[in-house]
Design a protein around this motif. Structure first.
Motif, PDB file in Angstrom:
ATOM      1  N   PHE A 126       0.828  -1.207   0.000  1.00 43.27           N
ATOM      2  CA  PHE A 126       0.000   0.000   0.000  1.00 43.27           C
ATOM      3  C   PHE A 126       0.862   1.257   0.000  1.00 43.27           C
ATOM      4  O   PHE A 126       0.537   2.255  -0.665  1.00 43.27           O
ATOM      5  CB  PHE A 126      -0.938  -0.004   1.213  1.00 43.27           C
ATOM      6  N   SER A 127       1.970   1.231   0.745  1.00 41.85           N
ATOM      7  CA  SER A 127       2.857   2.401   0.796  1.00 41.85           C
ATOM      8  C   SER A 127       3.480   2.666  -0.574  1.00 41.85           C
ATOM      9  O   SER A 127       3.595   3.821  -1.004  1.00 41.85           O
ATOM     10  CB  SER A 127       3.964   2.179   1.838  1.00 41.85           C
ATOM     11  N   GLU A 128       3.872   1.589  -1.264  1.00 39.66           N
ATOM     12  CA  GLU A 128       4.465   1.739  -2.590  1.00 39.66           C
ATOM     13  C   GLU A 128       3.454   2.316  -3.590  1.00 39.66           C
ATOM     14  O   GLU A 128       3.781   3.185  -4.401  1.00 39.66           O
ATOM     15  CB  GLU A 128       4.977   0.374  -3.085  1.00 39.66           C
ATOM     16  N   GLU A 129       2.210   1.847  -3.516  1.00 38.68           N
ATOM     17  CA  GLU A 129       1.172   2.363  -4.411  1.00 38.68           C
ATOM     18  C   GLU A 129       0.889   3.837  -4.121  1.00 38.68           C
ATOM     19  O   GLU A 129       0.720   4.640  -5.040  1.00 38.68           O
ATOM     20  CB  GLU A 129      -0.111   1.541  -4.249  1.00 38.68           C
ATOM     21  N   PHE A 130       0.831   4.204  -2.848  1.00 38.70           N
ATOM     22  CA  PHE A 130       0.588   5.598  -2.482  1.00 38.70           C
ATOM     23  C   PHE A 130       1.735   6.493  -2.963  1.00 38.70           C
ATOM     24  O   PHE A 130       1.505   7.571  -3.519  1.00 38.70           O
ATOM     25  CB  PHE A 130       0.429   5.706  -0.967  1.00 38.70           C
ATOM     26  N   LEU A 131       2.973   6.035  -2.763  1.00 41.93           N
ATOM     27  CA  LEU A 131       4.140   6.802  -3.190  1.00 41.93           C
ATOM     28  C   LEU A 131       4.153   6.980  -4.708  1.00 41.93           C
ATOM     29  O   LEU A 131       4.407   8.081  -5.226  1.00 41.93           O
ATOM     30  CB  LEU A 131       5.419   6.096  -2.724  1.00 41.93           C
TER      31      LEU A 131
ATOM     32  N   LEU B 276       0.697  13.303   6.664  1.00 45.31           N
ATOM     33  CA  LEU B 276       1.302  13.817   5.441  1.00 45.31           C
ATOM     34  C   LEU B 276       2.658  14.449   5.737  1.00 45.31           C
ATOM     35  O   LEU B 276       3.579  14.379   4.900  1.00 45.31           O
ATOM     36  CB  LEU B 276       0.363  14.855   4.800  1.00 45.31           C
ATOM     37  N   THR B 277       2.804  15.042   6.908  1.00 45.15           N
ATOM     38  CA  THR B 277       4.101  15.631   7.285  1.00 45.15           C
ATOM     39  C   THR B 277       5.190  14.567   7.352  1.00 45.15           C
ATOM     40  O   THR B 277       6.312  14.769   6.864  1.00 45.15           O
ATOM     41  CB  THR B 277       3.976  16.345   8.639  1.00 45.15           C
ATOM     42  N   ASP B 278       4.874  13.407   7.941  1.00 48.42           N
ATOM     43  CA  ASP B 278       5.848  12.313   7.989  1.00 48.42           C
ATOM     44  C   ASP B 278       6.222  11.852   6.585  1.00 48.42           C
ATOM     45  O   ASP B 278       7.388  11.547   6.303  1.00 48.42           O
ATOM     46  CB  ASP B 278       5.269  11.134   8.790  1.00 48.42           C
ATOM     47  N   PHE B 279       5.239  11.798   5.706  1.00 49.52           N
ATOM     48  CA  PHE B 279       5.494  11.372   4.334  1.00 49.52           C
ATOM     49  C   PHE B 279       6.408  12.367   3.607  1.00 49.52           C
ATOM     50  O   PHE B 279       7.348  11.976   2.900  1.00 49.52           O
ATOM     51  CB  PHE B 279       4.160  11.230   3.587  1.00 49.52           C
TER      52      PHE B 279
ATOM     53  N   ALA C 296      -3.565   3.576   5.373  1.00 45.76           N
ATOM     54  CA  ALA C 296      -3.190   2.210   5.026  1.00 45.76           C
ATOM     55  C   ALA C 296      -1.696   2.080   4.750  1.00 45.76           C
ATOM     56  O   ALA C 296      -1.223   0.997   4.426  1.00 45.76           O
ATOM     57  CB  ALA C 296      -3.975   1.736   3.794  1.00 45.76           C
ATOM     58  N   THR C 297      -0.949   3.191   4.873  1.00 49.06           N
ATOM     59  CA  THR C 297       0.486   3.172   4.589  1.00 49.06           C
ATOM     60  C   THR C 297       1.282   3.204   5.886  1.00 49.06           C
ATOM     61  O   THR C 297       0.721   3.269   6.981  1.00 49.06           O
ATOM     62  CB  THR C 297       0.856   4.383   3.720  1.00 49.06           C
TER      63      THR C 297
END
Length: 395
Positions: A68-73, A115-118, A109-110
Motif C-alpha cells: 500500500f505504501s508503494e502504491e501511495f508513493l 502527510l508531514t511524515d510522508f 493504510a500506509t
C-alpha cells in the motif's frame, strides 16, 4: 429490498450519494470498499469476505503495508511530476488533488501516519526537495530521468560555451581599444567641476579666431592648388582630404569584423539548410516493404519496431502496420529506415534508375555500407547503398 428502477428519484438519489468522495472512516482498504454510513460499514466488517481479508493480512502484515505504501508513493509522485513538474508547490495541494480519485490508496493504510511524515521521508530519501514555511510544507519534484539529465548537461555546456564566447569577445574589444589608444595617442582627459572662488567675478572666454584676411588667403591658396592639379586629379584630391579628415577607430575595425563573421555564419546556415532540403526531396517509401522505426518520440514501445508499409501518403509519409502488435501508425519517412534481409532474400530497389524493381540480395559490402543485387532479368547491380533498397514483406 431490490435495486431502484433506473431513472426513478430513488435511483438518482443513490447516484448522487455514490458520486465523489465518501468519509474515510467508512472505507476498508483491504477490501477496497467504500461504505456510505456507519451501519453499512458495520455490516461489511461482519461479512465473510472481510474476515478472509483480515486473516490474509494477519499472516504477513508488513507485506501488505509495504504494498500500500508503494502504491501511495507511486501515485503521489506521478501526480507531482505530471501536474507540477519540478515547480515548488504546497504538499497539501498535491495531496488534495491525489485523493480526488475514488480508487486512491488512503494514507491510513500506509506506513506514514501523517502527510508531514510522508513529506519528511521524501526529503530524507532524496526524492523531492522539501522545505517548511509558516504556511506548511512545500515539495519540488527531482527529475532523475536519464534523458532529462542529458538535456540539462547539454544546456549547461551550451551556456558555458556562450559565456566563454562573450568573455572572449569582451577581451578582444578591450584589446582593440587599447591598441587604438596606443596607435592614435589618445589620452584620457580628466574633467573637473567648475568652481568659482568669487561669485561676482565675470567669466571671460578667450577664443582666438583667425582674422578675416588670413582666412581669405587660405581659401585662395587651396583654390589655386586645385586649379593647378587639373580636372582629372580633383577627385583624388578630394578623396585624400576625406581620408585624412575621417580617421578610422578601433570600434570601426570591431564592427567590420563582426559583420564579416555574421556573413560567414549566414552562408554556413544557408548551406546546411540547402543540404537538408536536398536530402528531404528524395522520396523512397513504397508499398510492401519492411521498415524500422528509428524515432524515439513515440516512446520505447515503438522504438526499433519493424513494420510493413501498407500505404504511401504524399510520397513522404506512410501507414505502417507493426509486425508484432499489428497496430497501424502514420509516420514520416524521416522516422523510418530500410531493413536489410538475409542473403538470397527478395528486396525492392527504392532509389535510382532501377527504382521499384524487385531483386535478390546477393552479397553485402560492410566497408562501403552497400550491397550487390541481382535483378529478375539476371542483371547484377553493384554498390547499392543500404538506404536505397529494403526487404520485401512475404506473408
Amino acid at each position: 429490498m431490490g435495486k431502484a428502477e433506473k431513472g426513478t428519484p430513488k435511483d438518482l438519489a443513490n447516484k448522487m450519494k455514490a458520486k465523489g468522495l465518501q468519509k474515510l472512516r467508512w472505507y476498508c482498504q483491504m477490501c477496497q470498499k467504500q461504505c456510505r454510513d456507519e451501519n453499512g460499514f458495520k455490516c461489511h466488517t461482519m461479512s465473510e469476505s472481510h474476515q478472509r481479508q483480515l486473516l490474509l493480512f494477519a499472516e504477513d502484515p508488513d507485506k501488505y503495508l509495504d504494498s500500500f505504501s508503494e502504491e501511495f508513493l507511486e501515485g503521489y509522485e506521478s501526480l507531482l511530476k505530471r501536474r507540477f513538474g519540478t515547480k515548488r508547490v504546497h504538499a497539501n495541494n498535491v495531496y488534495q488533488e491525489y485523493i480526488q480519485d475514488r480508487d486512491h490508496v488512503h494514507m491510513n493504510a500506509t506506513k506514514w501516519e501523517t502527510l508531514t511524515d510522508f513529506v519528511k521521508w521524501l526529503g530524507r530519501e532524496g526524492r523531492c526537495l522539501v522545505d517548511e514555511t509558516e504556511k506548511g510544507w512545500y515539495v519540488a519534484y527531482i527529475d532523475r530521468d536519464p534523458e532529462t539529465i542529458r538535456r540539462q548537461k547539454q544546456m549547461e555546456r551550451r551556456e558555458k560555451f556562450e559565456k566563454d564566447e562573450e568573455e572572449r569577445m569582451q577581451e578582444f574589444i578591450n584589446r582593440q581599444i587599447e591598441l587604438g589608444r596606443a596607435k592614435h595617442g589618445d589620452e584620457e582627459k580628466e574633467y573637473k567641476e567648475l568652481q568659482r572662488e568669487n561669485e561676482d567675478e565675470v567669466i571671460a572666454l578667450n577664443m582666438k579666431l583667425p582674422s578675416s584676411s588670413k582666412m581669405l588667403k587660405a581659401s585662395s591658396f587651396n583654390k589655386n592648388n586645385a586649379l593647378m592639379a587639373g580636372p582629372k586629379s580633383k577627385p583624388k584630391v578630394e578623396e585624400k582630404i576625406r581620408k585624412e579628415t575621417k580617421k578610422r577607430t578601433a570600434l570601426d575595425d570591431i564592427m567590420e569584423e563582426e559583420l564579416e563573421s555574421k556573413k560567414v555564419k549566414e552562408q554556413i546556415a544557408k548551406k546546411n539548410k540547402a543540404e537538408k532540403e536536398g536530402k528531404a526531396e528524395i522520396p523512397w517509401l513504397a508499398k510492401g516493404i519492411v521498415v524500422k522505426i528509428v524515432t524515439e518520440e513515440l516512446g520505447s514501445k515503438y522504438y526499433k519496431q519493424k513494420g510493413v508499409v501498407r500505404d504511401v501518403i504524399d510520397d513522404y509519409a506512410a501507414i505502417v502496420k507493426l509486425l508484432d502488435s499489428g497496430a497501424k501508425i502514420k509516420l514520416d519517412q524521416m522516422a523510418l529506415e530500410t531493413v536489410i534481409p538475409s542473403l538470397q532474400r527478395k528486396v525492392l530497389i527504392l532509389v535510382g534508375r532501377h527504382r521499384k524493381k524487385e531483386a535478390v540480395l546477393e552479397s553485402i559490402q560492410e566497408d562501403s555500407f552497400s550491397a550487390t543485387l541481382i535483378l529478375d532479368d539476371g542483371q547484377m547491380v553493384r554498390n547499392i547503398p543500404y538506404e536505397h533498397f529494403s526487404k520485401l514483406y512475404s506473408s
